[in-house]
Design an enzyme around this catalytic site. Structure first.
Site, PDB file in Angstrom:
ATOM      1  N   ASP A 160     -12.034 -12.360  10.429  1.00 12.68           N
ATOM      2  CA  ASP A 160     -11.011 -12.357   9.384  1.00 12.68           C
ATOM      3  C   ASP A 160      -9.674 -12.816   9.966  1.00 12.68           C
ATOM      4  O   ASP A 160      -9.045 -12.102  10.738  1.00 12.68           O
ATOM      5  CB  ASP A 160     -10.915 -10.911   8.874  1.00 12.68           C
TER       6      ASP A 160
ATOM      7  N   GLU B 131     -10.963  -6.444  -5.336  1.00 13.71           N
ATOM      8  CA  GLU B 131     -10.956  -7.482  -4.295  1.00 13.71           C
ATOM      9  C   GLU B 131     -12.211  -7.368  -3.434  1.00 13.71           C
ATOM     10  O   GLU B 131     -12.426  -6.358  -2.762  1.00 13.71           O
ATOM     11  CB  GLU B 131      -9.697  -7.315  -3.438  1.00 13.71           C
TER      12      GLU B 131
ATOM     13  N   MET C  80       2.573  -5.781  -7.691  1.00 12.00           N
ATOM     14  CA  MET C  80       1.260  -5.186  -7.410  1.00 12.00           C
ATOM     15  C   MET C  80       1.391  -4.058  -6.396  1.00 12.00           C
ATOM     16  O   MET C  80       2.226  -4.116  -5.500  1.00 12.00           O
ATOM     17  CB  MET C  80       0.333  -6.287  -6.875  1.00 12.00           C
TER      18      MET C  80
ATOM     19  N   ASP D  10      -6.739 -14.436   8.262  1.00 16.75           N
ATOM     20  CA  ASP D  10      -5.473 -14.312   7.514  1.00 16.75           C
ATOM     21  C   ASP D  10      -4.449 -15.374   7.895  1.00 16.75           C
ATOM     22  O   ASP D  10      -3.276 -15.072   8.162  1.00 16.75           O
ATOM     23  CB  ASP D  10      -4.851 -12.909   7.731  1.00 16.75           C
TER      24      ASP D  10
ATOM     25  N   ASP E 198      -1.641 -13.137   1.165  1.00 23.97           N
ATOM     26  CA  ASP E 198      -2.163 -12.025   1.976  1.00 23.97           C
ATOM     27  C   ASP E 198      -2.559 -12.601   3.336  1.00 23.97           C
ATOM     28  O   ASP E 198      -3.736 -12.842   3.607  1.00 23.97           O
ATOM     29  CB  ASP E 198      -3.357 -11.368   1.283  1.00 23.97           C
TER      30      ASP E 198
ATOM     31  N   HIS F  31     -11.820 -14.317   2.139  1.00 24.50           N
ATOM     32  CA  HIS F  31     -13.012 -13.485   1.957  1.00 24.50           C
ATOM     33  C   HIS F  31     -14.209 -14.299   1.482  1.00 24.50           C
ATOM     34  O   HIS F  31     -15.335 -14.019   1.879  1.00 24.50           O
ATOM     35  CB  HIS F  31     -12.699 -12.341   0.999  1.00 24.50           C
TER      36      HIS F  31
ATOM     37  N   GLU G 118      -9.809 -13.474  -2.804  1.00 27.08           N
ATOM     38  CA  GLU G 118      -9.029 -13.896  -1.629  1.00 27.08           C
ATOM     39  C   GLU G 118      -9.717 -15.072  -0.949  1.00 27.08           C
ATOM     40  O   GLU G 118     -10.923 -15.012  -0.658  1.00 27.08           O
ATOM     41  CB  GLU G 118      -8.874 -12.739  -0.649  1.00 27.08           C
TER      42      GLU G 118
ATOM     43  N   LYS H 272     -14.809  -8.434  -0.353  1.00 32.32           N
ATOM     44  CA  LYS H 272     -14.805  -8.965   1.020  1.00 32.32           C
ATOM     45  C   LYS H 272     -16.184  -8.687   1.603  1.00 32.32           C
ATOM     46  O   LYS H 272     -16.721  -7.595   1.400  1.00 32.32           O
ATOM     47  CB  LYS H 272     -13.705  -8.274   1.838  1.00 32.32           C
TER      48      LYS H 272
ATOM     49  N   ASP I 178       2.407   1.787   3.351  1.00 33.00           N
ATOM     50  CA  ASP I 178       3.322   0.783   3.916  1.00 33.00           C
ATOM     51  C   ASP I 178       4.754   1.261   3.698  1.00 33.00           C
ATOM     52  O   ASP I 178       5.662   0.910   4.444  1.00 33.00           O
ATOM     53  CB  ASP I 178       3.193  -0.575   3.205  1.00 33.00           C
TER      54      ASP I 178
ATOM     55  N   HIS J  31       0.883  -1.166   0.000  1.00 32.98           N
ATOM     56  CA  HIS J  31       0.000   0.000   0.000  1.00 32.98           C
ATOM     57  C   HIS J  31       0.922   1.217   0.000  1.00 32.98           C
ATOM     58  O   HIS J  31       2.012   1.163   0.563  1.00 32.98           O
ATOM     59  CB  HIS J  31      -0.834   0.079   1.273  1.00 32.98           C
TER      60      HIS J  31
ATOM     61  N   ASP K  53      -5.221 -13.511  -3.888  1.00 34.14           N
ATOM     62  CA  ASP K  53      -4.750 -13.399  -2.501  1.00 34.14           C
ATOM     63  C   ASP K  53      -4.945 -14.744  -1.813  1.00 34.14           C
ATOM     64  O   ASP K  53      -6.075 -15.188  -1.564  1.00 34.14           O
ATOM     65  CB  ASP K  53      -5.534 -12.312  -1.744  1.00 34.14           C
TER      66      ASP K  53
HETATM   67  C1  GCO Z   1      -7.985  -7.468   4.215  1.00 32.75           C
HETATM   68  C2  GCO Z   1      -7.585  -7.389   2.763  1.00 32.75           C
HETATM   69  C3  GCO Z   1      -6.355  -6.558   2.525  1.00 32.75           C
HETATM   70  C4  GCO Z   1      -6.163  -6.221   1.078  1.00 32.75           C
HETATM   71  C5  GCO Z   1      -5.078  -5.237   0.914  1.00 32.75           C
HETATM   72  C6  GCO Z   1      -4.726  -4.992  -0.511  1.00 32.75           C
HETATM   73  O1  GCO Z   1      -8.770  -8.357   4.533  1.00 32.75           O
HETATM   74  O2  GCO Z   1      -7.534  -6.649   5.008  1.00 32.75           O
HETATM   75  O3  GCO Z   1      -7.415  -8.689   2.297  1.00 32.75           O
HETATM   76  O4  GCO Z   1      -5.229  -7.238   3.044  1.00 32.75           O
HETATM   77  O5  GCO Z   1      -5.883  -7.352   0.329  1.00 32.75           O
HETATM   78  O6  GCO Z   1      -5.463  -4.062   1.521  1.00 32.75           O
HETATM   79  O7  GCO Z   1      -5.677  -4.241  -1.105  1.00 32.75           O
HETATM   80 MN    MN Z   2      -6.479  -9.325   0.486  1.00 32.18          MN
HETATM   81 MN    MN Z   3      -8.227 -10.192   3.669  1.00 31.52          MN
END
Ligand code: GCO
Ligand code: MN
Ligand code: MN
Length: 389
Positions: free
Chosen positions: A257, A183, A90, A259, A289, A222, A219, A185, A59, A56, A247
């Site tokens: 969520d 993307e 990306m 991850d 991700d 998601h 993702e 979610k 970041d 980002h 992702d």
């Molecule tokens: C989340 C998302 C993020 C995005 C990222 C890239 O659940 O927080 O997956 O990780 O992928 O912001 O756009």
């Molecule tokens: Mn993501």
């Molecule tokens: Mn995510």
């Protein structure tokens, strides 16, 4: 450990700065890992064998950095990329952390917020292109509501569309070689996020001014958060030529969520996903991700990153074994076997075929009585995955 499971550049494994850089803070407690700079994270990714690093805007460049600071930070980052042979496939914009975006960015009710979001995204696109990115991910983290009293969903979609049309035109005007990947979610951090699934995004893309510039970035977590089959969503995106990025992570169905490390929670689903990607010949980045458990120190973060890539490669190898397994393939061939009669009945439509099909007499009872041996097939898959086969 076999070299078969060692990451190589051709595998296109990438991580976001925010993934390996995640300091382990959660809703109930602060960070547990010390800060690592973008340059240190590039070093870490090179050490574990990754190919790419995504980011980002913030970041890398703090939101309140001056132009001179930005130039210095980006310069140092480029040197580190060069030194370690990492690429930036990306880039994306942080449109969710700053309080200005508490009501969303492109869909916020305040027009000044929407304009600021566009400005910030154009600047982040410039940064991404400067670093060599060819895919621009748009994740609408706060594009949603807690209450529908606050926003008309139709108006929100119109605003969303305006933003993407604007940004596509900007990219065209600049002559950038950049595609967008949307993307989806379903929730988190908003109660309800607009365009909650990959399927919704695919339908939305068709309504844009430049649909050819826009694809999806599905993702795992998601789709799993809303109880859907991720591989099916990916297959639809692939079928439409829209799988621009992916992702990878893992997630308990219907939980917050998480991850999690790729393949750690639902290895069977991860296997079928990898099998799909490899068999269709997906050639884009495999972006993880995800982030390490809160229990981990920086060595644990490396274990996490290595684990994501290793599991991908294990599943890739298992997909090859699945395709070469005589018993498995015989079972599949048996249920899909077709004779000339089937081919005649199932050819493309013409009046003659339709007429023949109308008159054809099926043995419906026999069709229903036939066992398909999917129990056996699935157990063979489990045997294969668990290494006893
Ligand atoms: C989340 C998302 C993020 C995005 C990222 C890239 O659940 O927080 O997956 O990780 O992928 O912001 O756009
Ligand atoms: Mn993501
Ligand atoms: Mn995510």
């Amino acid at each position: 450990m076999s070299s078969l499971y060692e990451p190589r550049a051709e595998h296109k494994f990438s991580f976001g700065l925010w993934t390996v850089g995640n300091p382990g803070a959660d809703q109930f407690g602060p960070r547990v890992r010390s800060h690592r700079s973008p340059v240190q994270l590039v070093e870490l990714l090179a050490e574990v064998g990754a190919w790419g690093v995504n980011l980002h805007d913030n970041d890398l460049v703090p939101i309140d950095a001056s132009p001179a600071q930005r130039q210095e930070i980006v310069g140092e980052f480029k040197v580190a990329l060069e030194k370690h042979g990492l690429t930036v496939p990306m880039a994306t914009t942080n449109l969710f952390s700053d309080p200005a975006f508490k009501d969303g960015a492109f869909t916020a009710n305040d027009p000044k917020v929407r304009a600021y979001a566009l400005q910030k995204t154009m600047q982040a696109i410039d940064l991404g292109v400067d670093l060599g990115a060819q895919t621009y991910v748009c994740w609408g983290g706060r594009e949603g509501v807690e209450s529908d009293a606050s926003k008309n969903p139709l108006v929100a979609l119109q605003r969303y569309r305006h933003a993407l049309d604007f940004l596509c035109s900007y990219v065209r005007d600049q002559g950038y070689d950049l595609k967008f990947a949307l993307e989806a979610k379903p929730n988190e951090p908003r109660s309800d996020i607009y365009l909650p699934t990959t399927g919704s995004m695919l339908a939305f893309i068709a309504t844009l001014d430049h649909p050819e510039m826009v694809g999806v970035n599905p993702e795992v977590a998601h789709e799993h958060m809303c109880g859907l089959n991720f591989t099916h969503a990916v297959a639809q995106a692939w079928d439409m030529g829209k799988l621009f990025h992916i992702d990878l992570n893992d997630q308990n169905y219907s939980r917050y969520d998480q991850d999690l490390r790729f393949g750690s929670q639902n290895p069977k689903a991860a296997f079928f996903l990898v099998k799909f990607l490899e068999e269709v010949g997906y050639s884009g980045p495999r972006h993880f991700d995800a982030h390490a458990y809160r229990s981990e120190d920086w060595d644990g973060v490396k274990d996490f990153a290595r684990g994501c890539m290793r599991s991908y490669l294990i599943f890739k190898e298992k997909a090859r074994a699945f395709a070469e397994d005589g018993e498995i393939q015989a079972l599949i061939a048996e249920v899909t076997a077709s004779g000339q009669a089937d081919a005649d009945l199932l050819g493309p439509y013409d009046a003659e075929r339709a007429d023949a099909l109308r008159k054809h007499v099926f043995d419906r009872v026999a069709l229903g009585a036939r066992g398909l041996a999917y129990e056996k097939l699935d157990q063979l898959t489990i045997d294969l995955l668990s290494g006893v086969r």
